[in-house]
Design an enzyme around this catalytic site. Structure first.
Site, PDB file in Angstrom:
ATOM      1  N   GLU A 173       0.810  -1.215   0.000  1.00 34.73           N
ATOM      2  CA  GLU A 173       0.000   0.000   0.000  1.00 34.73           C
ATOM      3  C   GLU A 173       0.845   1.268   0.000  1.00 34.73           C
ATOM      4  O   GLU A 173       0.810   2.067   0.956  1.00 34.73           O
ATOM      5  CB  GLU A 173      -0.956  -0.015   1.201  1.00 34.73           C
ATOM      6  N   GLU A 379      -5.038  -8.520   0.937  1.00 34.98           N
ATOM      7  CA  GLU A 379      -5.692  -8.112   2.195  1.00 34.98           C
ATOM      8  C   GLU A 379      -7.173  -7.906   1.933  1.00 34.98           C
ATOM      9  O   GLU A 379      -7.554  -7.289   0.936  1.00 34.98           O
ATOM     10  CB  GLU A 379      -5.145  -6.774   2.726  1.00 34.98           C
TER      11      GLU A 379
END
Ligand code: IFM
Length: 478
Positions: A173, A379
């Protein structure tokens, strides 16, 4: 495989599908000052008054550093066949440069060996937000040298673990590292400088490219190299052209800024135009885009909730229900003309609307953007206010419903032709949820923060059954 027709039809996944859970080093390891580890930006940030809920930090976290053997045994009992974890950079290279500390690397060697001995496939993330503090002191991600330091670190870890770990992820991320870290400041290092955040984004991209090359040079060719993006599913409040323009701007700032150079070797022209008052992008040097645009073996997608935007009313302060913490500073540089809205529907404890269609749409988008590239959901999960019953068991039917809905969305995407090879639930166990401290519980395993005892929640049992059989059990507790 055809799409399941009704909820009663079994939802079955391909036989080689990976059923994993994910964690990250700072959120679970603890042992912050052991075996040569030095502070990362998250140690500094969380020890700065007012930065995290209740001043909480990861000094001990859930003590995974000392309990990893039991944790791996627990994963095997649950039935996982894969585990995604990250390496603490400052445990391996305390100053962020120079020689490695073998004791730090040994921890990860032992963890990987333990996983392999139980038939659990390790997936290593090199960078999950915990920059060595010394590198931040030298300028952090807005500084070009940090990307070269990352490549050196990638080479060290690749050489140490490349013989036994096949799946590698460079960055987790990078949007959060750049924009929560350097624009809104709700994450470490807590800076609020929009121009610096754009520079940070470029240097994170460069780090990914240099790191991917360094990994390949250090490891057997069979290993897979990927990056995990929290690509946003950006939706318009209406079909009004101004709202559609807001979607394009946020899509550039959330997605195009990373997948543009990483997958296609170019930043979107519209991103340059939108940010021209903040930066001239002169730090993008000749050759950088080719360095960033490395061939990848897979792409990791992290998904929690969609983003709903419209054009802002120029007369009023733009609402910013973007789900990224509270700060007077926006994580979206040059986007004051965009308003963020709460997507309608049921929400998790994070206030994030539950919408599995977003995961389906995201997967289908990347199937089109990167045809032929295997995808992993690296995720996906939900925080709930879980509490043990008097009998000690932890029932979390909401999380079972969440997982069921999202896994069905993954399966639907596979039926439509997407090459999704695995799913990593966030998170294996309750842990340090960054600025929220320990208040938000994302785990499939409950952690008692007084004793650090672990108790698999009913969702862990449900997910374990899915993993063992390759078929989703009904939405009921097991
Ligand atoms: O806990 C985080 C994780 O570290 C990165 N992705 C989102 C999760 C939930 O907020």
């Amino acid at each position: 495989m055809p799409e399941p027709a009704t909820p009663a039809t079994p939802v079955t996944f391909p036989p080689a599908f990976l059923w994993g859970a994910a964690t990250s080093a700072y959120q679970i390891e603890g042992a912050a000052r052991e075996d040569g580890r030095t502070p990362s930006i998250w140690d500094t940030f969380s020890h700065t008054p007012g930065k995290t809920a209740g001043g909480e930090h990861g000094d001990i976290a859930v003590d995974h550093y000392h309990r990893y053997r039991d944790d791996v045994a627990m994963m095997a009992d649950i039935g996982l066949n894969a585990y995604r974890f990250s390496i603490s950079w400052s445990r391996v290279q305390p100053t962020g440069r120079g020689p490695a500390v073998q004791r730090g690397l040994d921890f990860y060697r032992k963890l990987v060996d333990e996983l392999l001995s139980k038939g659990i496939k390790p997936a290593v993330t090199l960078y999950h937000w915990d920059l060595p503090q010394e590198l931040e002191d030298a300028g952090g991600w807005p500084e070009r040298d940090t990307a070269y330091r990352f490549a050196e670190y990638a080479q060290i870890v690749g050489e140490a673990l490349g013989d036994r770990v096949e799946q590698w992820i460079t960055l987790n991320e990078p949007w959060c590292s750049a924009f929560l870290g350097y624009a809104s400041g709700v994450h470490a290092p807590g800076r609020t400088d929009p121009a610096a955040s754009l520079k940070a984004a470029h240097h994170l991209n460069l780090a990914h490219g240099l790191g991917a090359s360094a990994l390949r040079a250090a490891m057997p060719a069979r290993n897979s190299v990927a990056v995990s993006l929290n690509s946003s599913v950006v939706r318009p409040l209406s079909q009004d052209p101004a709202d559609l323009a807001a979607v394009r701007k946020i899509d550039d700032l959330a997605n195009g800024i990373f997948h543009g150079p990483i997958l296609h070797g170019a930043y979107p022209e519209s991103l340059f135009a939108a940010t021209e008052l903040l930066t001239d992008w002169s730090y993008v040097q000749d050759g950088d885009l080719a360095l960033i645009n490395q061939p990848l073996d897979a792409l990791g997608l992290n998904y929690y909730t969609p983003t709903l935007v419209s054009a802002a009313d120029p007369e009023a302060a733009a609402p910013r229900a973007d789900g990224h913490g509270s700060s007077d500073h926006s994580p979206w540089p040059a986007a004051d003309d965009v308003a963020f809205h709460q997507t309608p529907g049921e929400r998790t404890e994070m206030g994030w609307t539950i919408d599995p269609t977003g995961l389906h749409d995201l997967i289908m988008r990347y199937s089109r953007e990167a045809p032929g590239l295997p995808l992993y959901v690296t995720e996906n999960g939900a925080a709930y206010d879980d509490k043990p019953d008097p009998d000690g068991r932890v029932h979390d039917p909401e999380r079972i419903a969440y997982l069921h809905g999202h896994l069905r969305a993954v399966r639907r995407a596979i039926a439509e032709g997407a090459d999704v090879r695995g799913y990593f639930l966030w998170s294996l166990m309750d842990n340090f949820e960054w600025a929220y401290g320990y208040e938000k519980r994302f785990g499939a395993v409950y952690v008692d923060y007084t004793t650090l005892a672990r108790t698999p929640k009913s969702s862990a049992l449900w997910y374990g059954q899915a993993a063992r059989t390759g078929t989703l059990p009904p939405v009921a507790e097991i």
